[in-house]
Enzyme design. Structure first.
Site, short mmCIF file in Angstrom:
data_model
loop_
_atom_site.label_atom_id
_atom_site.label_comp_id
_atom_site.label_asym_id
_atom_site.label_seq_id
_atom_site.Cartn_x
_atom_site.Cartn_y
_atom_site.Cartn_z
CG HIS A 60 -2.17 -0.79 1.04
ND1 HIS A 60 -2.23 -2.12 1.37
CD2 HIS A 60 -3.38 -0.46 0.56
CE1 HIS A 60 -3.44 -2.58 1.10
NE2 HIS A 60 -4.17 -1.59 0.62
CE LYS A 100 -4.17 -0.36 4.57
NZ LYS A 100 -5.43 0.33 4.86
#
Length: 233
Positions: free
Chosen positions: A131, A135
């Site tokens: 990600h 995040k």
């Protein structure tokens, strides 16, 4: 449909754009510093806030008879409490670790593969998720959902971040640049590997799925999942 957005970061702004394109109205944008919410103007709420805020956001919506969609991860130690409260108050609630239509099909594929691999002990399973660097939680909620899908249909008992073990699924969590989300499930043996993978090209799929879920839940009562929304059950 009059929508309240709890959390107005990148995802909230994308949900706003897609919702307006689909003919809906954003009547509230609740973010850090917001102290009052006029629930009388809201048909449905979509929560993409923070782990610290999501629990109270969801309870407030349920208490005010507002159907609520949440894609915030990192608060799920309180999930059972929310489900119980929603049932007691006859509210409407959907949580999904990932609202992308493609990812939810991937969840189903993951469980189907796990059923086939259950008795093939020569294969060991692992997960990798990648990600963007902003995040907050690791592993991702999507990776946890994938691991739980495998556990439900195999002899694996639990998952652990970066730690393979007996009856334990190792999840590798990487944070690279602006990656929207890539999830890979691998079954490896001495002779070959079987791999399934979902790669998001942008975050629009997550946002669109949340809007579709909000459209679906209007007028309903209960606790639902994206399986219900997509009729995958």
């Amino acid at each position: 449909m009059k929508i309240a957005l709890f959390g107005y970061g990148k995802m909230g702004k994308m949900i706003e754009r897609l919702a307006v394109e689909r003919g809906h109205e954003i009547v509230a944008k609740i973010d850090v510093g917001t102290t009052e919410v006029d629930f009388s103007k809201i048909d449905v709420a979509i929560d993409f806030s923070t782990p610290d805020a999501a629990y109270e956001n969801i309870l407030n919506c349920i208490d005010n008879k507002i159907p609520v969609i949440s894609g915030t991860t990192g608060w799920l130690d309180k999930f059972g409490s929310v489900v119980q409260h929603c049932k007691e108050q006859k509210g409407a609630f959907i949580y999904a670790s990932n609202f992308s239509l493609g990812v939810n099909i991937f969840f189903e594929l993951n469980e189907y593969l796990a059923k086939m691999m259950k008795n093939l002990s020569q294969y060991s399973v692992s997960l990798e998720e990648i990600h963007h660097t902003q995040k907050l939680d690791a592993p991702s909620g999507t990776a946890i959902t994938l691991a739980e899908g495998i556990i439900a249909h195999t002899d694996y008992k639990k998952w652990k971040l970066n730690e393979p073990g007996n009856h334990q699924i190792a999840i590798s969590a990487k944070r690279i640049g602006d990656t929207p989300g890539t999830h890979t499930v691998e079954y490896a043996s001495a002779v070959d590997c079987i791999e399934i993978k979902h790669t998001a090209h942008n975050r629009e799929g997550f946002a669109l799925g949340a809007v579709i879920a909000a459209e679906w839940i209007l007028g309903k009562t209960g606790v639902f999942t994206m399986k219900d929304v997509l009729n995958l059950g």
